[in-house]
Design a protein around this motif. Structure first.
Motif, PDB file in Angstrom:
ATOM      1  N   PHE A 197      -5.473 -44.785 -32.836  1.00 22.56           N
ATOM      2  CA  PHE A 197      -6.296 -43.593 -32.625  1.00 22.56           C
ATOM      3  C   PHE A 197      -6.474 -43.432 -31.129  1.00 22.56           C
ATOM      4  N   VAL A 198      -7.161 -42.395 -30.710  1.00 17.71           N
ATOM      5  CA  VAL A 198      -7.375 -42.198 -29.280  1.00 17.71           C
ATOM      6  C   VAL A 198      -8.850 -42.411 -28.934  1.00 17.71           C
ATOM      7  N   PRO A 199      -9.152 -43.359 -28.067  1.00 17.02           N
ATOM      8  CA  PRO A 199     -10.534 -43.510 -27.593  1.00 17.02           C
ATOM      9  C   PRO A 199     -10.977 -42.225 -26.900  1.00 17.02           C
ATOM     10  N   GLY A 200     -12.203 -41.799 -27.180  1.00 12.77           N
ATOM     11  CA  GLY A 200     -12.626 -40.474 -26.746  1.00 12.77           C
ATOM     12  C   GLY A 200     -12.911 -40.316 -25.256  1.00 12.77           C
ATOM     13  N   ALA A 201     -13.087 -41.428 -24.547  1.00 10.51           N
ATOM     14  CA  ALA A 201     -13.517 -41.318 -23.147  1.00 10.51           C
ATOM     15  C   ALA A 201     -12.565 -40.470 -22.301  1.00 10.51           C
ATOM     16  N   ALA A 202     -11.274 -40.501 -22.650  1.00 14.26           N
ATOM     17  CA  ALA A 202     -10.289 -39.743 -21.877  1.00 14.26           C
ATOM     18  C   ALA A 202     -10.605 -38.246 -21.854  1.00 14.26           C
ATOM     19  N   PHE A 203     -11.350 -37.772 -22.823  1.00 17.19           N
ATOM     20  CA  PHE A 203     -11.637 -36.336 -22.918  1.00 17.19           C
ATOM     21  C   PHE A 203     -12.901 -35.934 -22.167  1.00 17.19           C
ATOM     22  N   TYR A 204     -13.584 -36.922 -21.620  1.00 13.70           N
ATOM     23  CA  TYR A 204     -14.800 -36.642 -20.865  1.00 13.70           C
ATOM     24  C   TYR A 204     -14.470 -36.653 -19.378  1.00 13.70           C
ATOM     25  N   PRO A 205     -14.668 -35.545 -18.707  1.00  7.35           N
ATOM     26  CA  PRO A 205     -14.381 -35.526 -17.267  1.00  7.35           C
ATOM     27  C   PRO A 205     -15.144 -36.630 -16.540  1.00  7.35           C
ATOM     28  N   ASP A 206     -16.326 -36.984 -17.061  1.00  8.52           N
ATOM     29  CA  ASP A 206     -17.114 -38.034 -16.391  1.00  8.52           C
ATOM     30  C   ASP A 206     -16.836 -39.413 -16.984  1.00  8.52           C
ATOM     31  N   ARG A 207     -15.849 -39.487 -17.878  1.00 11.21           N
ATOM     32  CA  ARG A 207     -15.467 -40.768 -18.482  1.00 11.21           C
ATOM     33  C   ARG A 207     -16.621 -41.438 -19.244  1.00 11.21           C
ATOM     34  N   SER A 208     -17.587 -40.632 -19.668  1.00 10.61           N
ATOM     35  CA  SER A 208     -18.572 -41.163 -20.618  1.00 10.61           C
ATOM     36  C   SER A 208     -17.930 -41.095 -22.009  1.00 10.61           C
ATOM     37  N   GLY A 209     -18.715 -41.155 -23.064  1.00 11.87           N
ATOM     38  CA  GLY A 209     -18.157 -41.038 -24.417  1.00 11.87           C
ATOM     39  C   GLY A 209     -17.339 -42.241 -24.836  1.00 11.87           C
ATOM     40  N   LYS A 210     -17.673 -43.401 -24.296  1.00  7.03           N
ATOM     41  CA  LYS A 210     -16.928 -44.625 -24.642  1.00  7.03           C
ATOM     42  C   LYS A 210     -17.024 -44.956 -26.126  1.00  7.03           C
ATOM     43  N   ASN A 211     -18.092 -44.455 -26.757  1.00  9.92           N
ATOM     44  CA  ASN A 211     -18.291 -44.752 -28.176  1.00  9.92           C
ATOM     45  C   ASN A 211     -17.770 -43.626 -29.076  1.00  9.92           C
ATOM     46  N   THR A 212     -16.761 -42.893 -28.599  1.00 12.61           N
ATOM     47  CA  THR A 212     -16.195 -41.829 -29.431  1.00 12.61           C
ATOM     48  C   THR A 212     -14.705 -42.065 -29.668  1.00 12.61           C
ATOM     49  N   ILE A 213     -14.233 -41.469 -30.758  1.00 12.16           N
ATOM     50  CA  ILE A 213     -12.844 -41.657 -31.186  1.00 12.16           C
ATOM     51  C   ILE A 213     -12.300 -40.318 -31.654  1.00 12.16           C
ATOM     52  N   ARG A 214     -11.053 -40.012 -31.284  1.00  9.97           N
ATOM     53  CA  ARG A 214     -10.388 -38.851 -31.867  1.00  9.97           C
ATOM     54  C   ARG A 214      -9.384 -39.310 -32.920  1.00  9.97           C
ATOM     55  N   LEU A 215      -9.541 -38.758 -34.119  1.00 12.65           N
ATOM     56  CA  LEU A 215      -8.612 -39.057 -35.212  1.00 12.65           C
ATOM     57  C   LEU A 215      -7.838 -37.787 -35.549  1.00 12.65           C
ATOM     58  N   SER A 216      -6.525 -37.880 -35.558  1.00 12.46           N
ATOM     59  CA  SER A 216      -5.702 -36.743 -35.964  1.00 12.46           C
ATOM     60  C   SER A 216      -5.189 -36.973 -37.382  1.00 12.46           C
ATOM     61  N   PHE A 217      -5.309 -35.933 -38.204  1.00 14.12           N
ATOM     62  CA  PHE A 217      -4.853 -36.059 -39.597  1.00 14.12           C
ATOM     63  C   PHE A 217      -3.569 -35.282 -39.855  1.00 14.12           C
ATOM     64  N   SER A 218      -2.887 -34.827 -38.799  1.00 13.94           N
ATOM     65  CA  SER A 218      -1.797 -33.866 -39.002  1.00 13.94           C
ATOM     66  C   SER A 218      -0.492 -34.467 -39.518  1.00 13.94           C
ATOM     67  N   GLY A 241      -1.598 -39.180 -32.160  1.00 19.33           N
ATOM     68  CA  GLY A 241      -0.976 -38.004 -31.549  1.00 19.33           C
ATOM     69  C   GLY A 241      -1.570 -36.706 -32.064  1.00 19.33           C
ATOM     70  N   GLY A 242      -1.726 -35.735 -31.201  1.00 17.32           N
ATOM     71  CA  GLY A 242      -2.171 -34.416 -31.643  1.00 17.32           C
ATOM     72  C   GLY A 242      -0.972 -33.530 -31.889  1.00 17.32           C
ATOM     73  N   ILE A 243      -0.058 -34.002 -32.723  1.00 19.03           N
ATOM     74  CA  ILE A 243       1.227 -33.309 -32.870  1.00 19.03           C
ATOM     75  C   ILE A 243       1.387 -32.761 -34.281  1.00 19.03           C
ATOM     76  N   PRO A 244       2.159 -31.672 -34.418  1.00 22.71           N
ATOM     77  CA  PRO A 244       2.437 -31.168 -35.756  1.00 22.71           C
ATOM     78  C   PRO A 244       3.401 -32.104 -36.490  1.00 22.71           C
ATOM     79  N   ASP A 245       3.377 -32.009 -37.813  1.00 16.60           N
ATOM     80  CA  ASP A 245       4.283 -32.824 -38.622  1.00 16.60           C
ATOM     81  C   ASP A 245       5.688 -32.210 -38.564  1.00 16.60           C
ATOM     82  N   PRO A 246       6.669 -32.946 -38.026  1.00 15.02           N
ATOM     83  CA  PRO A 246       8.015 -32.365 -37.895  1.00 15.02           C
ATOM     84  C   PRO A 246       8.659 -32.049 -39.245  1.00 15.02           C
ATOM     85  N   ALA A 247       8.163 -32.668 -40.319  1.00 12.04           N
ATOM     86  CA  ALA A 247       8.708 -32.342 -41.643  1.00 12.04           C
ATOM     87  C   ALA A 247       8.384 -30.894 -42.024  1.00 12.04           C
ATOM     88  N   LEU A 248       7.393 -30.307 -41.339  1.00 13.93           N
ATOM     89  CA  LEU A 248       6.991 -28.939 -41.672  1.00 13.93           C
ATOM     90  C   LEU A 248       7.673 -27.890 -40.789  1.00 13.93           C
TER      91      LEU A 248
END
Lengths: 419, 419
Positions: free
Chosen positions: A369-390, A38-45
């Motif tokens: 984690f989130v597979p990165g392809a969702a962030f590519y309008p052309d649905r490339s980027g299959k070999n990418t990952i978004r990691l959130s540390f929040s 999730g790209g969300i803030p920590d609710p404890a904060l």
């Protein structure tokens, strides 16, 4: 007996598909999962005490509670607009006026309004590849032709941007500061060059500044709107609304205070803002007045100190993630080192598929984690990952990255065997 | 130096024009004006104590405050959806399920989403003449061809409706219960006949039920959705989400509790609702969680008693207005006698222009109202006026109608002289 709804819908409705991230978020609530999804803030904060106190003040005061609960103007709560223009935005070099600001339900609504305002079916719009998924969803509704320019560690590919701007476009959208998803900061010289291109080819720029309060180190880079201001609007704040400028700017309290009050803003030249106000009126009349009043009071009271506090906590988490990446990621895997925000962006060796890895990661190592392809309008980027540390604390981050490192090491080995 | 924004905008943006009512509302805040203009609830009737208490409870409880302030699902707060399906809507005969309900930022947002979902450029939509201005604004954004059917004291012109439905339309929109602006209640037999036409010609019906709690006398007439239910969905509430039915229903707490928390809902068959949820996600992610939680608790606790209380006050105001109309209106002026809602709809003799009269009324007799033409998609109805009785107390209403009667008497006389 029933209508064929598919035939009843407008063509744009057929473009609507579920967000993989949000669908995923519904599934990973189990406490034993270490989630980098999730790209969300920590609710404890969240600043609970001051929020509770502020709502109570407004709702128990006979002089404020009536207005807080009654229909109001579409532009937004005037003291909040003035505070943004006079106190908040000048701190990042932005010269604007309350009448250049529309309050929206989070910056997501600003993006949707801008899409509605600019995009006719088939119109070209330029976005970075990858881009914030929520923006892609908002834009998609109006059936644009997506044109992409690559963004990577060094910033945006300016040659590609020039090529595309020269062909014309309704706007160029970017998140220049450690944006979602890839955490890249666009350097100052690139920002200036982008603006020159935008002026030359007459393309408006939409600057999404959702993470403005979350810089952990390095020097702040002026927003594109601040650079645009230098050309046309000098004093900060402005003494009257401006019709000048070519950058439209969106901001939010979602990352710096809390998301669920849904308070964001758009800063735009008058000809754009006037249309956005009418759009707001037609779309939902106005943002909840109570929420605007409360957020104004809370932000005015605490935002800069509060943001400093959450920055130090998120900085530790980012550092924990980057240290763990170094210790546990196999050769061939690379990642960004963001100066702020919530995300580390990982590139795997070609041939690995992040979606397949996620399907293994959840049951086998209890990491999401989130597979990165969702962030590519052309649905490339299959070999990418978004990691959130929040959200996870540093030791959980280290444990999660250790597990992920093990999974990726095995996947890289298997890829070598196959080759 | 500046862009030509008009060229940059999409064609739909050129349709955006200011709402005369909302612009007017900004101008008539002077305390000596008797305003029949705004269609707003009386803020003196807001349940302030229970609202203040409820917000405080949610925000001071560690078990609820985190969720109240964090990102949430686009569908809406689940307990609120369930309460609507199981407690609120069955009282008016509606059989539905929580999964058939989307929570929106007031019902205005529901109307905008439905426009976005159904209307392609140039598509025919059928609306009553006159219609709720906010709906016309929301629909206009998607550039439909407006087709109108007259609505008057006896209800909707069914022959005209059949003629237009037979030609095909994306939907038929109406406010069947003492709607804004004209206060007419569509009789049961007409509702049944409308539905038969809708089934025959395959036209979805959008039923706007904003005033559902504000019936002052007469027997409630079942909503069109309840009649649609009879055909396909029997138990109330349903044990699972339904894909059946042809009526889409919008509701709100804006008139029965408070407007500015912006909590409304759409009830729709699954194929429609799923699209609306995705639209909500792309448009602003979700309605503020805190507002949904608070409104759920407040509604569950007080709504039916509270609504009974405000009904008795609004009934007195309606009666005061109708009695004063009888006493002071000149011959040739006619008006509706609404069973509920907030509006009396006035028709002046042909040849009188309500906008011109307003321009005299504000300075000369310090009375404000809304010229009816704004509610006509074709901008006819120049000789009509919308009067709202929801805010002034009975004696102010009588005084205002007395003054207005004087103005209209003079205008009617002048018209005769001219003829």
């Amino acid at each position: 007996m029933s209508l064929d709804w598919t035939k009843a819908f407008a063509p744009r409705a057929l473009k609507l598909t579920a967000s993989e991230i949000r669908e995923l978020l519904k599934l990973i609530n189990q406490p034993d999962i270490i989630s980098f999804a999730g790209g969300i803030p920590d609710p404890a904060l969240f600043p609970h005490a001051v929020l509770a106190e502020t709502f109570h003040e407004i709702l128990s005061n006979p002089e404020t509670r009536g207005a807080a609960l009654q229909y109001s103007v579409s532009e937004g709560y005037q003291p909040l607009r003035e505070w943004l223009a006079q106190t908040y935005l000048p701190k990042v070099g932005i010269a604007t006026h309350a009448d250049n600001i529309l309050i929206t339900n989070g910056s997501q609504q600003g993006l949707e309004f801008l899409a509605k305002l600019f995009i006719g079916t088939g119109d070209r719009i330029i976005v970075t590849n990858p881009s914030y998924l929520g923006a892609l969803q908002a834009f998609s509704l109006y059936e644009p032709t997506f044109v992409t320019v690559p963004v990577q560690g060094e910033g945006v590919d300016l040659a590609a941007l020039e090529t595309e701007m020269a062909k014309g476009a309704k706007f160029f959208y970017l998140t220049p500061d450690f944006g979602n998803p890839c955490g890249v900061t666009v350097p100052l010289d690139q920002r200036r060059a982008m603006l020159e291109l935008a002026y030359r080819y007459g393309v408006p720029v939409i600057e999404d500044s959702a993470y403005d309060q979350l810089r952990y180190d390095g020097e702040p880079v002026p927003p594109l709107l601040a650079l645009d201001n230098e050309r046309v609007n000098q004093p900060r704040p402005l003494s009257e609304a401006t019709a000048q400028g070519q950058v439209i700017y969106t901001g939010t309290f979602s990352k710096s205070i809390v998301p669920a009050l849904r308070i964001g803003w758009v800063v735009a030249p008058q000809p754009v803002l006037q249309k956005l106000v009418l759009m707001k009126q037609a779309s939902d009349l106005h943002t909840p007045t109570l929420n605007q009043m409360a957020m104004f009071k809370v932000a005015d009271k605490i935002i800069f100190d509060h943001a400093a506090g959450i920055r130090s906590i998120y900085r530790d988490r980012r550092d924990a993630m980057l240290a763990a990446m170094k210790d546990f990621m196999p050769q061939g895997v690379t990642w960004t080192e963001p100066e702020g925000g919530m995300f580390v962006w990982v590139t795997l060796p070609e041939g690995l598929d992040a979606a397949e890895l996620l399907a293994k990661a959840i049951p086998e190592i209890r990491v999401a984690f989130v597979p990165g392809a969702a962030f590519y309008p052309d649905r490339s980027g299959k070999n990418t990952i978004r990691l959130s540390f929040s959200v996870p604390p540093p030791e959980r981050i280290r444990e999660g990255i250790k597990r992920l490192g093990g999974l990726l090491t095995a996947a890289v080995e298997a890829l070598k065997v196959k080759a």
